[in-house]
Design a protein around this motif. Structure first.
Motif, PDB file in Angstrom:
ATOM      1  N   UNK C   4       0.805  -1.207   0.000  1.00  0.00           N
ATOM      2  CA  UNK C   4       0.000   0.000   0.000  1.00  0.00           C
ATOM      3  C   UNK C   4       0.845   1.267   0.000  1.00  0.00           C
ATOM      4  N   UNK C   5       2.063   1.174  -0.471  1.00  0.00           N
ATOM      5  CA  UNK C   5       2.964   2.320  -0.537  1.00  0.00           C
ATOM      6  C   UNK C   5       3.572   2.412  -1.919  1.00  0.00           C
ATOM      7  N   UNK C   6       3.945   3.627  -2.327  1.00  0.00           N
ATOM      8  CA  UNK C   6       4.769   3.744  -3.533  1.00  0.00           C
ATOM      9  C   UNK C   6       5.656   4.974  -3.431  1.00  0.00           C
ATOM     10  N   UNK C   7       6.686   4.990  -4.254  1.00  0.00           N
ATOM     11  CA  UNK C   7       7.673   6.062  -4.205  1.00  0.00           C
ATOM     12  C   UNK C   7       8.867   5.658  -3.360  1.00  0.00           C
ATOM     13  N   UNK C   8       9.999   6.327  -3.613  1.00  0.00           N
ATOM     14  CA  UNK C   8      11.215   5.975  -2.893  1.00  0.00           C
ATOM     15  C   UNK C   8      11.603   7.067  -1.911  1.00  0.00           C
ATOM     16  N   UNK C   9      11.917   8.248  -2.412  1.00  0.00           N
ATOM     17  CA  UNK C   9      12.227   9.356  -1.494  1.00  0.00           C
ATOM     18  C   UNK C   9      10.953  10.113  -1.129  1.00  0.00           C
ATOM     19  N   UNK C  10      10.076  10.313  -2.082  1.00  0.00           N
ATOM     20  CA  UNK C  10       8.751  10.884  -1.815  1.00  0.00           C
ATOM     21  C   UNK C  10       7.800   9.696  -1.822  1.00  0.00           C
ATOM     22  N   UNK C  11       7.332   9.320  -0.667  1.00  0.00           N
ATOM     23  CA  UNK C  11       6.658   8.025  -0.542  1.00  0.00           C
ATOM     24  C   UNK C  11       5.268   8.177   0.077  1.00  0.00           C
ATOM     25  N   UNK C  12       4.299   7.573  -0.573  1.00  0.00           N
ATOM     26  CA  UNK C  12       2.915   7.654  -0.144  1.00  0.00           C
ATOM     27  C   UNK C  12       2.467   6.285   0.374  1.00  0.00           C
ATOM     28  N   UNK C  13       1.897   6.251   1.572  1.00  0.00           N
ATOM     29  CA  UNK C  13       1.339   5.027   2.131  1.00  0.00           C
ATOM     30  C   UNK C  13      -0.141   5.274   2.405  1.00  0.00           C
ATOM     31  N   UNK C  14      -0.971   4.506   1.746  1.00  0.00           N
ATOM     32  CA  UNK C  14      -2.413   4.731   1.834  1.00  0.00           C
ATOM     33  C   UNK C  14      -3.070   3.687   2.723  1.00  0.00           C
ATOM     34  N   UNK C  15      -4.163   4.044   3.361  1.00  0.00           N
ATOM     35  CA  UNK C  15      -4.886   3.122   4.256  1.00  0.00           C
ATOM     36  C   UNK C  15      -6.361   3.492   4.254  1.00  0.00           C
ATOM     37  N   UNK C  16      -7.195   2.541   4.631  1.00  0.00           N
ATOM     38  CA  UNK C  16      -8.604   2.863   4.837  1.00  0.00           C
ATOM     39  C   UNK C  16      -9.552   2.202   3.870  1.00  0.00           C
ATOM     40  N   UNK C  17     -10.752   1.958   4.359  1.00  0.00           N
ATOM     41  CA  UNK C  17     -11.819   1.372   3.566  1.00  0.00           C
ATOM     42  C   UNK C  17     -12.923   2.399   3.366  1.00  0.00           C
ATOM     43  N   UNK C  18     -13.770   2.135   2.404  1.00  0.00           N
ATOM     44  CA  UNK C  18     -14.822   3.097   2.077  1.00  0.00           C
ATOM     45  C   UNK C  18     -15.838   3.267   3.206  1.00  0.00           C
ATOM     46  N   UNK C  19     -16.002   2.251   4.039  1.00  0.00           N
ATOM     47  CA  UNK C  19     -17.033   2.344   5.063  1.00  0.00           C
ATOM     48  C   UNK C  19     -16.503   2.200   6.482  1.00  0.00           C
ATOM     49  N   UNK C  20     -15.191   2.363   6.639  1.00  0.00           N
ATOM     50  CA  UNK C  20     -14.640   2.463   7.987  1.00  0.00           C
ATOM     51  C   UNK C  20     -14.815   3.891   8.488  1.00  0.00           C
ATOM     52  N   UNK C  21     -14.275   4.204   9.643  1.00  0.00           N
ATOM     53  CA  UNK C  21     -14.432   5.562  10.179  1.00  0.00           C
ATOM     54  C   UNK C  21     -13.718   6.631   9.339  1.00  0.00           C
ATOM     55  N   UNK C  22     -12.617   6.259   8.679  1.00  0.00           N
ATOM     56  CA  UNK C  22     -11.853   7.244   7.926  1.00  0.00           C
ATOM     57  C   UNK C  22     -10.903   6.527   6.996  1.00  0.00           C
ATOM     58  N   UNK C  23     -10.345   7.292   6.067  1.00  0.00           N
ATOM     59  CA  UNK C  23      -9.231   6.779   5.276  1.00  0.00           C
ATOM     60  C   UNK C  23      -8.242   7.913   5.092  1.00  0.00           C
ATOM     61  N   UNK C  24      -7.069   7.592   4.605  1.00  0.00           N
ATOM     62  CA  UNK C  24      -6.062   8.642   4.485  1.00  0.00           C
ATOM     63  C   UNK C  24      -4.758   8.118   3.943  1.00  0.00           C
ATOM     64  N   UNK C  25      -3.741   8.953   4.036  1.00  0.00           N
ATOM     65  CA  UNK C  25      -2.414   8.513   3.599  1.00  0.00           C
ATOM     66  C   UNK C  25      -1.340   9.275   4.352  1.00  0.00           C
ATOM     67  N   UNK C  26      -0.190   8.615   4.454  1.00  0.00           N
ATOM     68  CA  UNK C  26       0.994   9.245   5.003  1.00  0.00           C
ATOM     69  C   UNK C  26       1.881   9.633   3.830  1.00  0.00           C
ATOM     70  N   UNK C  27       2.254  10.905   3.747  1.00  0.00           N
ATOM     71  CA  UNK C  27       3.179  11.354   2.711  1.00  0.00           C
ATOM     72  C   UNK C  27       4.514  11.597   3.385  1.00  0.00           C
ATOM     73  N   UNK C  28       5.487  10.771   3.070  1.00  0.00           N
ATOM     74  CA  UNK C  28       6.783  10.864   3.732  1.00  0.00           C
ATOM     75  C   UNK C  28       7.846  11.313   2.725  1.00  0.00           C
ATOM     76  N   UNK C  29       8.693  12.198   3.148  1.00  0.00           N
ATOM     77  CA  UNK C  29       9.834  12.576   2.320  1.00  0.00           C
ATOM     78  C   UNK C  29       9.737  13.940   1.672  1.00  0.00           C
TER      79      UNK C  29
END
Lengths: 372, 372, 372, 372
Positions: C4-29
């Motif tokens: 659930x991640x892509x990128x090497x130095x600029x890296x996005x990790x996504x999480x969450x389902x459509x009907x859970x409480x929330x979804x989002x992503x971590x943008x690192x780098x």
């Protein structure tokens, strides 16, 4: 990532067994136009080479490196330089006496990975340790030679600071001494004592451990990253990946546990316009990021597992037996780990230099380009 | 890889500052259908929670974890289980007294990463240490809770084995004692002495370091990999990435340097049909691969840098000044590092378990599927 | 690396389902000190938001983003800027009508991943598609908002160039038109025709596919890398990772197969002192490295699988059955993929910008620092 | 990750230039005890080898592979098998006529990466394209040979389905025909026409593009992952990384844009106890995870850039000039891309097989070990 690679932007992938036709490594990510000739790599390999004195094995391993890719003539200077493509460094195995190792084919040597390799893989190249052999560290030293080119201006040195139970006297530290004795020992008096001690160990068919200290000077402030990308975390992993290493510490390391907050504090001041520190308990790294002070890493190497005293063990079929590991072995593999520690420091720093250039806010902001 | 992630198949990505609205981590790669409820994570967070006694900070941090994704009802059991998708664990920051930290806005605290962060990033969240804060370790403990689910059957425990200059008596080791004192100390007598010692340290406005030992039992033979993917190399990097850690060792660690090859040898024998070892100097890892023995890791935590004694330092503009770090601080951050060490052990082992399943020759060969 | 991640130095990790409480992503780098407020992200999310017209679903998803970490006030400007630490972007799920999805709990919808998820994981959050839901693409658009900050000076735009069997007339291309119709269509006349066509499709309870073109202008020469790190390889992977995408092409793409070498050749010349090209069949990438021309990527989105026509399928127990997918669905998910394509282009370019800064020979050579 | 590596658990790192002493790749992560001899690799290399007919270059490249590491005799069968350690595959360059390439030293060939390499790196090995050369794809084919061993039971085949503007008649598809003509064409009639067409192209000193289709049969359900780790995303990146590829599609690919939801729907049913599909528009992948159907990937190769017609270009100093690319070149590089496409499919699938074994819930749950 993969089992035989490390580094992110400056990445080393190692391959080869001690008794196959050759071993080597691919160094990927070095910037282009760094001058690089085989002699630059050979210089460091020659320092690691065994057979140089009676305290390292008498095997004749010339460890002649060949650069198979990644270099070409510079369009301006005509010198051989890196091209930005992978550099393959190959070392042929020329002195493999397979017969020496035939009796360890089925017995597991205590302290070696014979047992764990067989459990995991169900097969192993038992000749000379195969992939477990410390011979793999030659590829690290070769990669370190490329890393040093990336680190132009940074000095990386290492010394043996303890052998068996005998530490050096740190007040007698003289870097020049490390070139004058077979141990890279910075304390001339300790070196003399170690010679006697090691003779005894060697004659007894026994072995001993050692502690190595690696120091990088002139590393700029700011390399590294917080949390999991800490410079010290990468250094710890890198040093622990060297054969037979059982401990790693940064700066004052384990000793800091016994210090008070006051004693451990590296106070700061200004020094002719630049920032200075009153001490370096931290070993040049704060919060995972280089502070501009010397980066100081120490690691412990266990005693060579191959000894002449018979040890109880089992064979591949689970039968109890005994083993004596004959053959040509170093009584103290820690000695040969000195240039390996330097190389690992160089590779980790080169990787963090490149990563830093990609993310340093100042560098980034200055980056302009006409087409934007 | 990225600066705030670790692990390959079981991968943790951490985010958040001590004084932002929340912090947390994404745990990616856990296999599906592992039972997982918030209580499973909360259990471990509660162990780490500060404010539990007078030796840890009096901040009130309930550290209430929420699972925001990656779980659903099992189609067979109806229990809440992992779904194989990323698990987001979120902890809100509820007790942030920003005013406590206002005077460190411009001064660099010695031993902290204030200086290096500013040099690298040109900006930092100075409130409570921001990203440097040990509060980040709460996310590690939370991730460790998921990792333990992956490691069903494996027991991971940790203990404090030295505080300041006072080590435990290892002959008095009793795991049960670790639950009876505020230090996770396995030696009841040492715990009593530490109480007095720490009171003195705390009253003096000083601080002290500590050494933590983490032990994983029932890890099967074969996890890990040779060379750069060594299990011990990953453990060393993981432990060194914890705030304030300055040293890591496996098994007998630095002490092996002083041992002879004979003394350090873990002889092997058979024991009721299974393989046994006469000792565990190696700490359960041979050639980077688990041997089936207990995996033993120790790490040293430096004394808390925030002390009441004034220290010389500089400010953001390079002017010399003094600093006293007031506020609510642990005299010994090492105490709270005990569950963090357990969590890092769990995460590294979970990752290697998954990697092993992908490559273990036996597992692999048995893998049949009708469509091949 | 992780799933659930892509990128090497600029890296996005996504999480969450459509009907859970929330979804989002971590943008690192992301480098530090880039101005970043919630409005900067919200701007792009609002463009993707469904329910804006009758051709996208009538669900009310405000998609309100919160920045939970990684920003702080700049010490010089006081503006909110990135700090170099991970940016957590969170979007709460507020309009989840779970009852709409109850009848797909046990039946596998053809063209959806219901079947494959269940086979792999043995459990799935069937509400609204869970992790499979196109709702996950909101996190990509959010991450793209950060990436655009990294790419200051580079313009990234996308347009719908075909819907069902109806392509635009490329001679009528006008970027301004993309803001004037609900399809991001650059050809006003085609947009009018599409409106009728889509009404027919929608009323029939059917669906149709689409082709999206993404263009990045002012990308400097030199981003990317040879062989496996090619810029176009990363773009292809990024676009193919978007839900329902079945094809990706660069520049003239599949059409080049039918061209002669002469027709496909982008001749070079000088143009007021800079280098110019006579055409851009290559789509701005040569040998995996940006050429300074517009980077042009196209991708095909299959027709929405959820349709009102009954389809034959099986249930979780392998019984044959039929399914009609009711609920609020886009007749053409390709429309909403337009801002997602832009975001993926931005993220890939941001990553390659950082990687390039680490390795570009000129940048590297100029890099001096006083302490070396 | 690194520029010259791909894969996570099954990882290939390639190195070497067309006119250096050798090129090769390290294949890391293959499970142990897979039978592997040089002949197994050579078999696939021989299929890719140029000089086999008048439609591929007349260079004599024997492409003789050597296995330098990672194999040993199996303790039970005595056969040469993988040991779980890195497999280095080396191919020496034996027919490098450097003089052929001397006139491209300073001129940039349109459509080649000469310009972008020089801008990024400031130096390039201009002999025969150096690292840009399609010769690098030999290492991919070699790596694919190892991957096929990992994929025992899975069949991977490829065919040329269009050359220049001439597609095959898919109704005439016969896999056996691919071995009967120099184009791997599955349609005997088309192959005959292509022969005439290519003769014309070749005599005109021109070139043409092609489309290749790769099919993997008997891939089990469940390989791949959601979101960024999609099997199709990895396949798209892998195919796009092949020299001269400009487009990739899965299943019906770009054609799905023009389909209705009903036409594109792959209905499901049961078939003698197993699950069947009425069609395979999806190309065997749903939500990034294999469905058990044939995995179908197509990619477009642009016409060879090296042609005999003079093209306008610039030289290294920015002066306008003309270039004719003489030498021995394929009029259609797409032909030789057929085995390369197969190899990339094999490598991506092998990687996902290993990753799947680590995370598949069934495999995982069954995993028991006595010591837990």
């Amino acid at each position: 990532m993969s089992h035989n690679s490390f580094g992110h932007l400056f990445r080393v992938t190692s391959w080869g067994e001690s008794h196959g036709p050759a071993l080597g490594c691919v160094v990927d990510g070095a910037p282009a136009r760094l001058p690089l000739e085989e002699g630059d790599i050979q210089h460091w390999l020659d320092r690691r080479r065994p057979g140089q004195n009676r305290f390292t094995t008498q095997r004749n391993e010339p460890d002649r490196v060949k650069i198979l890719s990644g270099v070409f003539e510079d369009p301006e200077t005509g010198a051989q330089v890196t091209t930005g493509t992978p550099v393959q460094l190959l070392i042929e195995n020329t002195d493999q006496r397979s017969k020496d190792y035939s009796d360890i084919k089925d017995k597991y040597r205590p302290g070696h990975a014979d047992f764990t390799y067989m459990e995991k893989y169900g097969v192993r190249d038992y000749r000379g340790g195969g992939r477990q052999s410390a011979r793999e560290t030659a590829t690290r030293v070769a990669a370190g030679g490329v890393a040093r080119k990336v680190l132009n201006g940074i000095r990386i040195r290492a010394a043996l600071v303890q052998i068996g139970p005998h530490p050096i006297d740190r007040d007698k530290w003289d870097w020049n001494e490390t070139e004058n004795n077979p141990f890279w020992c910075p304390d001339a008096q300790a070196a003399a004592q170690w010679e006697d001690y090691l003779d005894t160990v060697r004659k007894a068919g026994s072995s001993c451990g050692a502690i190595i200290e690696v120091v990088a000077s002139h590393v700029p402030v700011g390399w590294g990253a917080p949390v999991y990308g800490k410079l010290d975390a990468d250094l710890a992993g890198a040093m622990m990946s060297i054969n037979a290493v059982k401990g790693v510490e940064i700066g004052d390391g384990f000793a800091t546990a016994a210090l008070s907050g006051e004693s451990n504090s590296d106070e700061m001041h200004t020094e002719e316009g630049t920032i200075g520190f009153g001490s370096n308990h931290a070993g040049g790294i704060l919060g995972g990021i280089s502070s501009g002070q010397d980066i100081v890493v120490r690691f412990a190497v266990k005693p060579t597992s191959s000894i002449l005293t018979p040890r109880k063990t089992i064979d591949r079929n689970g039968n109890e037996t005994e083993i004596i590991t004959k053959g040509r072995h170093d009584p103290c593999v820690g000695i040969r780990a000195v240039p390996v520690g330097e190389a690992m420091m160089a590779c980790v720093l080169a990787d963090h230099k490149l990563r830093h250039l990609g993310q340093y806010h100042g560098q980034y902001r200055d980056q302009g380009n006409g087409r934007n």
